[in-house]
Design an enzyme around this catalytic site. Structure first.
Site, short mmCIF file in Angstrom:
data_model
loop_
_atom_site.label_atom_id
_atom_site.label_comp_id
_atom_site.label_asym_id
_atom_site.label_seq_id
_atom_site.Cartn_x
_atom_site.Cartn_y
_atom_site.Cartn_z
N LYS A 98 18.91 -28.79 -4.04
CA LYS A 98 18.30 -29.30 -2.81
C LYS A 98 19.32 -30.16 -2.05
O LYS A 98 20.21 -30.73 -2.66
CB LYS A 98 17.03 -30.09 -3.13
N TYR A 101 12.57 -35.78 -2.20
CA TYR A 101 11.65 -36.13 -3.29
C TYR A 101 10.40 -36.82 -2.74
O TYR A 101 9.28 -36.56 -3.19
CB TYR A 101 12.33 -37.05 -4.30
#
Length: 379
Positions: free
Chosen positions: A138, A224
């Protein structure tokens, strides 16, 4: 039955023939080719920075369905160090120039792209064209267009694509998802999530270079926090408004330091996030009509911890999140099990990231988001 090599085994599984059906008529060792570990998929790590060095490579010593088969690095000095430490044969060591030759290596089934963000699209696409399944760290890319390009390349090549979203494989996050799905604490009304750390090291690091990172805290830790609000409500947001703050402009010259954002969800729930490279924060909290639950810490490498309004302590034995994540992807490839973090999830998050930056550019204006129901949630 036609003789199976590792390459045509991957092609068959990529096209949806389940591992169980395939193995019913061929020994597993035959299906997997002639490798040092015949019951596992070979993974090549592309980029040997700190995450590969201290998390992924050690985790691959304990995985059940995959193993460290090869490396790709732009630093020649690292080649022999890794070869000696992990007994990697010379034929499985590549650099960025000869990377495409990996197409001819039957030891390697999966390429895990662990490079600076601006290189994710290039190497994910090259890996797909080489016929290898792809795990992309990511954020998936630095634009939504890059995410589309990766997804399309993997579809055209008939290979599987997964995101390096380790939290979707660990039990604390699974517990949160179960609370939401089962309405253990009623309908969720509010969720907050914080993901941040203080950066005080090398000001020339790639994460502070927008050309390499695509952004600052939001592109790094912020993903996140965004994800926490989504699995904390079980919904994708329908709008976002955001703000940016900088207290150390002399250090954060090129990237965002601190960002806050507010989400609205289809059910009427609301969510807040904060992310930063200037302070430490690591938590998620959700409040429902009949109670609450929280994780703190919520997004580090573990062990995580949590509690609920019922007085329950959320506690599970600690395992490497990276080990669980890579085994989950391997099971997806081998046996057709659900993909817990598909490419569509990476694209969804990048759509949200772009909307946050757009809101900031427009002085905190609320930006509408439109997703198909369940888009990007994975298995």
């Amino acid at each position: 039955m036609k003789s199976l090599t590792r390459r045509n085994f991957n092609t068959l599984t990529a096209k949806g023939i389940g591992g169980a059906a395939l193995l019913s008529s061929a020994p597993f060792a035959c299906a997997m080719g002639n490798n040092q570990d015949k019951n596992k998929l070979g993974i090549a790590l592309v980029g040997l920075g700190s995450y590969s060095t201290y998390q992924l490579a050690p985790a691959l010593q304990d995985t059940q369905y995959c193993y460290l088969a090869g490396i790709v690095t732009g630093t020649p000095e690292k080649e022999q160090i890794w070869a000696d430490k992990y007994e990697i044969p010379e034929k499985n060591i590549y650099n960025y120039q000869n990377f495409d030759d990996i197409a001819n290596n039957e030891d390697i089934d999966v390429v895990y792209v662990v490079l600076p963000n601006s290189m994710h699209a290039e190497f994910s696409i090259r890996a797909a064209k080489a016929g290898k399944h792809v795990i992309c760290e990511k954020p998936m890319g630095i634009t939504v267009a890059e995410c589309d390009a990766i997804i399309n390349a993997c579809k055209q090549a008939g290979v599987k694509l997964g995101m390096g979203y380790r939290l979707h494989s660990e039990p604390y996050t699974q517990q949160v998802k179960d609370y939401v799905k089962e309405k253990t604490f009623g309908d969720i009304l509010f969720v907050s999530a914080d993901a941040a750390y203080r950066s005080a090291g090398n000001p020339d690091q790639w994460r502070l270079n927008k050309k390499l990172s695509g952004g600052g805290a939001l592109m790094n830790m912020g993903v996140y926090a965004v994800q926490s609000t989504i699995y904390g409500t079980g919904e994708n947001p329908i709008s976002v408004a955001a703000q940016e703050f900088s207290t150390r402009p002399e250090y954060f010259k090129d990237t965002d330091e601190t960002i806050t954002a507010q989400f609205e969800f289809p059910s009427g729930a609301v969510g807040n996030i904060s992310t930063s490279h200037n302070f430490n924060a690591n938590a998620m909290y959700a409040s429902g009509t009949s109670g609450w639950f929280r994780l703190q810490p919520a997004n580090n490498y573990g062990p995580l911890s949590g509690e609920t309004s019922r007085g329950d302590i959320i506690k599970f034995p600690h395992e490497s999140q990276q080990k669980l994540q890579m085994d989950d992807f391997a099971r997806h490839v081998l046996f057709g099990e659900p993909n817990k973090a598909p490419g569509e999830m990476g694209k969804r998050d990048m759509i949200i990231v772009e909307a946050i930056y757009k809101s900031i550019a427009k002085g905190g204006e609320t930006i509408a988001l439109d997703f198909e129901p369940g888009y990007g949630f994975g298995g």
